[in-house]
Design a protein around this motif. Structure first.
Motif, short mmCIF file in Angstrom:
data_model
loop_
_atom_site.label_atom_id
_atom_site.label_comp_id
_atom_site.label_asym_id
_atom_site.label_seq_id
_atom_site.Cartn_x
_atom_site.Cartn_y
_atom_site.Cartn_z
N THR A 149 0.83 -1.20 0.00
CA THR A 149 0.00 0.00 0.00
C THR A 149 0.86 1.25 0.00
O THR A 149 0.59 2.22 -0.72
CB THR A 149 -0.94 0.00 1.22
OG1 THR A 149 -1.74 -1.17 1.20
CG2 THR A 149 -1.84 1.23 1.21
N LYS B 262 -16.42 -5.19 -3.53
CA LYS B 262 -15.26 -4.78 -2.73
C LYS B 262 -13.97 -4.96 -3.51
O LYS B 262 -13.09 -4.09 -3.50
CB LYS B 262 -15.22 -5.59 -1.43
CG LYS B 262 -14.12 -5.14 -0.47
CD LYS B 262 -14.10 -5.99 0.78
CE LYS B 262 -15.34 -5.76 1.63
NZ LYS B 262 -15.26 -6.50 2.92
N GLN C 164 -11.37 -2.02 -4.60
CA GLN C 164 -9.94 -2.11 -4.29
C GLN C 164 -9.10 -2.02 -5.56
O GLN C 164 -8.01 -1.44 -5.54
CB GLN C 164 -9.66 -3.42 -3.56
CG GLN C 164 -10.27 -3.47 -2.16
CD GLN C 164 -10.26 -4.87 -1.57
OE1 GLN C 164 -10.00 -5.84 -2.26
NE2 GLN C 164 -10.57 -4.98 -0.29
N GLY D 62 -10.85 2.43 -1.64
CA GLY D 62 -10.51 1.05 -1.93
C GLY D 62 -9.22 0.62 -1.27
O GLY D 62 -9.08 -0.52 -0.82
N GLY D 63 -8.25 1.55 -1.18
CA GLY D 63 -7.00 1.24 -0.52
C GLY D 63 -7.18 0.96 0.96
O GLY D 63 -6.54 0.05 1.52
N TRP E 68 -8.58 -2.44 1.27
CA TRP E 68 -7.54 -3.43 1.00
C TRP E 68 -6.72 -3.72 2.25
O TRP E 68 -6.37 -4.86 2.53
CB TRP E 68 -6.65 -2.92 -0.14
CG TRP E 68 -5.20 -3.29 -0.07
CD1 TRP E 68 -4.17 -2.48 0.26
CD2 TRP E 68 -4.63 -4.58 -0.36
NE1 TRP E 68 -2.99 -3.17 0.20
CE2 TRP E 68 -3.23 -4.45 -0.18
CE3 TRP E 68 -5.16 -5.80 -0.74
CZ2 TRP E 68 -2.36 -5.51 -0.38
CZ3 TRP E 68 -4.28 -6.86 -0.94
CH2 TRP E 68 -2.92 -6.71 -0.76
N ASP F 241 -9.09 -5.81 4.61
CA ASP F 241 -9.94 -6.81 3.98
C ASP F 241 -9.56 -8.23 4.41
O ASP F 241 -8.42 -8.52 4.74
CB ASP F 241 -9.86 -6.70 2.46
CG ASP F 241 -10.96 -7.47 1.77
OD1 ASP F 241 -11.99 -7.73 2.42
OD2 ASP F 241 -10.79 -7.81 0.59
#
Length: 328
Positions: A14, A78, A82, A307-308, A311, A314
């Motif tokens: 990330t 989802k 992401q 989305g990050g 992630w 998740d």
């Protein structure tokens, strides 16, 4: 211990994506641009893009069902959201699609099946966008005052239609086993040749599942029209006249189709250049065209950051439900 290591890898990946984004975009300019938009417009655009992720997830679920396995729509939504995050640091859509393949495979779908599903989903998405382009183009062509732009738009429409016809023709040949019979006997069981034949003839799914493809096509066209509406909202907020904003919005499928070319990070630069030229051909000032396309990109970036965050937190999606091969 293994889970801790996995979390650290996610954090490192990330951070790498964020560094790539930070080195590509001028956030000060982005903030200045977004401050010219009202909060209501920004909220509406973000909401629309989040809805697009849900629609794209529903489309992907239908595409996956063609091969007999699928995941819940919520999980695929989802994953789609992401993937928007990973699109921001890679060339065009490649990073996001690679992430979707990996994530679906991690959920228990065989790699070949996951790859085929994403390739087919991408192709059908382009089909839907191109259909919107072809349908909307006659309404805007009379207002294009540049012969060069007019010719380019018509060439894009014709070339894309020819490409779609080729995909369907290869799919028809696959249904009749024509292509496989042309291969040397030693190649017919070769894994690489089989994989290449699978991707080359992926259009057979379109021919074999008309009911499913009506749904997939409708969702793809809806996504394209929602992009048109996003640009229209931004243009109107920038005080562009209604008719001019509408003409520019009708050109959005063409702009985004060209921006899919894998030559720039997340389509940046290419999308802005095409927007300036095409919108300028119907009378929009270059600066406004640049601002509109950039605002669209920065809003997509904001959605990608959501989305990050997902992630980072998740968990693997639920194992696929086997439905058996679809019946024609």
């Amino acid at each position: 211990m293994k889970q801790v290591g996995f979390i650290l890898i996610k954090i490192a990946l990330t951070a790498a994506v964020m560094l790539a984004v930070a080195s590509t975009f001028d956030f000060r300019t982005a903030l200045q641009l977004l401050t010219t938009l009202s909060w209501s417009t920004i909220a509406a655009c973000v909401t629309i893009q989040l809805c697009q992720c849900w629609i794209a997830g529903a489309r992907l679920q239908t595409v996956m069902s063609l091969a007999g396995s699928t995941l819940p729509t919520a999980a695929l939504t989802k994953i789609t959201l992401q993937s928007v995050f990973f699109n921001q640091a890679f060339v065009s859509f490649i990073g996001g699609d690679a992430y979707r393949i990996w994530r679906i495979h991690a959920a228990g779908i065989p790699m070949a099946q996951a790859t085929s599903a994403i390739v087919l989903d991408r192709i059908l998405g382009v089909f839907g966008n191109h259909l919107a382009l072809v349908v909307l183009l006659p309404w805007v062509i009379p207002h294009v005052d540049s012969e060069g732009v007019r010719f380019a738009l018509l060439l894009l429409a014709a070339g894309g239609t020819a490409g779609i016809a080729l995909v369907l023709a290869l799919g028809l040949a696959a249904r009749r086993m024509v292509l496989r019979s042309l291969l040397p006997k030693s190649w017919r069981t070769n894994r690489l040749a089989t994989t290449l034949l699978e991707f080359a003839t992926i259009g057979r799914y379109v021919l074999e599942n008309p009911r499913s493809n009506i749904k997939i096509g409708s969702l793809s066209v809806l996504l394209a029209l929602m992009n048109c509406f996003l640009f229209y909202l931004i243009l109107r907020n920038l005080e562009v006249a209604t008719n001019l904003a509408l003409h520019c919005a009708l050109l959005v499928p063409a702009v985004l189709e060209i921006a899919l070319l894998p030559v720039s990070v997340a389509g940046w630069g290419l999308r802005e250049g095409v927007a300036i030229i095409s919108f300028g051909a119907v009378g929009l000032q270059p600066g406004t065209g640049l601002a509109t396309s950039a605002a669209f990109g920065f809003i997509s970036l904001a959605v990608g950051l959501v989305g990050g965050l997902l992630w980072l937190t998740d968990r693997p999606p639920r194992r696929p439900t086997s439905q058996g091969p679809s019946q024609v």
